[in-house]
Design a protein around this motif. Structure first.
Motif, PDB file in Angstrom:
ATOM      1  N   LYS A   1      -6.979  -4.701   4.822  1.00 26.59           N
ATOM      2  CA  LYS A   1      -7.255  -4.955   5.737  1.00 26.59           C
ATOM      3  C   LYS A   1      -6.076  -4.752   6.683  1.00 26.59           C
ATOM      4  O   LYS A   1      -6.209  -4.002   7.949  1.00 26.59           O
ATOM      5  N   ALA A   2      -4.713  -4.972   6.486  1.00 29.27           N
ATOM      6  CA  ALA A   2      -3.103  -4.666   7.572  1.00 29.27           C
ATOM      7  C   ALA A   2      -3.758  -3.011   7.002  1.00 29.27           C
ATOM      8  O   ALA A   2      -3.400  -2.569   8.476  1.00 29.27           O
ATOM      9  N   VAL A   3      -3.800  -2.789   6.027  1.00 32.97           N
ATOM     10  CA  VAL A   3      -3.389  -0.838   6.424  1.00 32.97           C
ATOM     11  C   VAL A   3      -4.661  -0.160   7.106  1.00 32.97           C
ATOM     12  O   VAL A   3      -4.544   1.012   7.411  1.00 32.97           O
TER      13      VAL A   3
ATOM     14  N   SER B   1      -4.586   4.459  -1.796  1.00 39.63           N
ATOM     15  CA  SER B   1      -3.453   4.850  -1.899  1.00 39.63           C
ATOM     16  C   SER B   1      -2.239   3.051  -1.448  1.00 39.63           C
ATOM     17  O   SER B   1      -1.231   3.018  -1.971  1.00 39.63           O
ATOM     18  N   LEU B   2      -2.675   3.495  -0.176  1.00 34.61           N
ATOM     19  CA  LEU B   2      -1.345   2.499   0.692  1.00 34.61           C
ATOM     20  C   LEU B   2      -1.439   1.022  -0.109  1.00 34.61           C
ATOM     21  O   LEU B   2      -0.492   0.240   0.121  1.00 34.61           O
ATOM     22  N   THR B   3      -3.360   0.856  -0.031  1.00 34.33           N
ATOM     23  CA  THR B   3      -3.336  -0.631  -0.681  1.00 34.33           C
ATOM     24  C   THR B   3      -2.645  -0.591  -1.645  1.00 34.33           C
ATOM     25  O   THR B   3      -1.712  -2.314  -1.806  1.00 34.33           O
TER      26      THR B   3
ATOM     27  N   VAL C   1       0.973  -6.905  -3.723  1.00 35.40           N
ATOM     28  CA  VAL C   1       3.051  -7.386  -3.925  1.00 35.40           C
ATOM     29  C   VAL C   1       2.054  -7.461  -4.787  1.00 35.40           C
ATOM     30  O   VAL C   1       2.997  -7.461  -5.928  1.00 35.40           O
ATOM     31  N   VAL C   2       0.791  -8.296  -5.479  1.00 35.28           N
ATOM     32  CA  VAL C   2      -0.062  -8.730  -6.678  1.00 35.28           C
ATOM     33  C   VAL C   2       0.076  -7.295  -7.660  1.00 35.28           C
ATOM     34  O   VAL C   2       0.344  -7.660  -8.680  1.00 35.28           O
ATOM     35  N   PHE C   3      -0.639  -6.485  -6.742  1.00 29.23           N
ATOM     36  CA  PHE C   3      -1.039  -5.414  -7.381  1.00 29.23           C
ATOM     37  C   PHE C   3       0.553  -4.325  -8.305  1.00 29.23           C
ATOM     38  O   PHE C   3       0.420  -4.524  -9.419  1.00 29.23           O
ATOM     39  N   GLN C   4       1.401  -4.302  -7.363  1.00 33.64           N
ATOM     40  CA  GLN C   4       3.066  -4.212  -7.190  1.00 33.64           C
ATOM     41  C   GLN C   4       3.654  -5.076  -8.756  1.00 33.64           C
ATOM     42  O   GLN C   4       4.320  -3.881  -9.774  1.00 33.64           O
ATOM     43  N   THR C   5       3.145  -6.208  -8.139  1.00 33.46           N
ATOM     44  CA  THR C   5       3.836  -7.554  -9.905  1.00 33.46           C
ATOM     45  C   THR C   5       3.479  -6.936 -11.143  1.00 33.46           C
ATOM     46  O   THR C   5       4.121  -6.670 -11.619  1.00 33.46           O
TER      47      THR C   5
END
Length: 169
Positions: free
Chosen positions: A84-86, A144-146, A151-155
């Motif tokens: 939503k932010a992206v 892609s940007l999401t 944060v949780v996905f990248q963690t």
């Protein structure tokens, strides 16, 4: 919220972090209390106490929350907010949407039945269904940007340094 409002909201925060990078480091915390009777842990959330216990596949009754489910729920929440932010920043109006996460877990690992079986999720799949007027290129960039900023996905994607300690009470 539109893109201009989001930018206005975040601009002073981003400037502060550029000028003082250390101010961007926030230590987030969670705490739980072990149940004295049941195989459960009471986790304090911002809104209530969540009681986590064994999954049915590990001998639980199903009455308590499963931490594996909670992990997937955290991924859904973070990915949904990030999308939503992206979308707002990219000026892609999202009328509605659903975020799904599912993961494959072999309970032989966590129950110690098979030392070769992994403990934890072997695979996690995240998917989105959104209603938005956007081109395929815009949707690809949105996804892609999401992925990049969730944060949780990248963690989960880039394992953080982990440590554990145990002390007497």
């Amino acid at each position: 919220m539109d893109a201009a409002a989001l930018r206005a909201l975040q601009a002073p925060i981003k400037q502060k972090y550029r000028e003082a990078p250390q101010s961007s480091i926030v230590t987030m915390k969670a705490q739980g209390t072990l149940d004295s009777e049941a195989v459960a842990c009471k986790v304090e959330t911002a809104r209530a106490v969540a009681v986590a216990g064994l999954h049915k596949a590990a001998g639980g009754t199903g009455a308590d929350l499963c931490s594996g489910d909670m992990l997937l729920e955290a991924l859904v929440a973070c990915a949904g907010v990030t999308l939503k932010a992206v979308a707002t920043a990219l000026e892609i109006p999202v009328r509605s949407g659903v975020v799904h996460a599912e993961g494959d877990l072999d309970f032989r690992g966590t129950l110690g039945v098979d030392r070769e079986a992994p403990v934890g999720f072997k695979a996690i799949r995240l998917s989105f269904e959104i209603d938005a007027d956007a081109s395929e290129e815009q949707l690809a960039r949105l996804l892609s940007l999401t992925e990049r900023y969730c944060v949780v996905f990248q963690t989960l994607n880039a394992k953080p340094d982990l440590s554990a300690t145990l002390a007497r009470a």
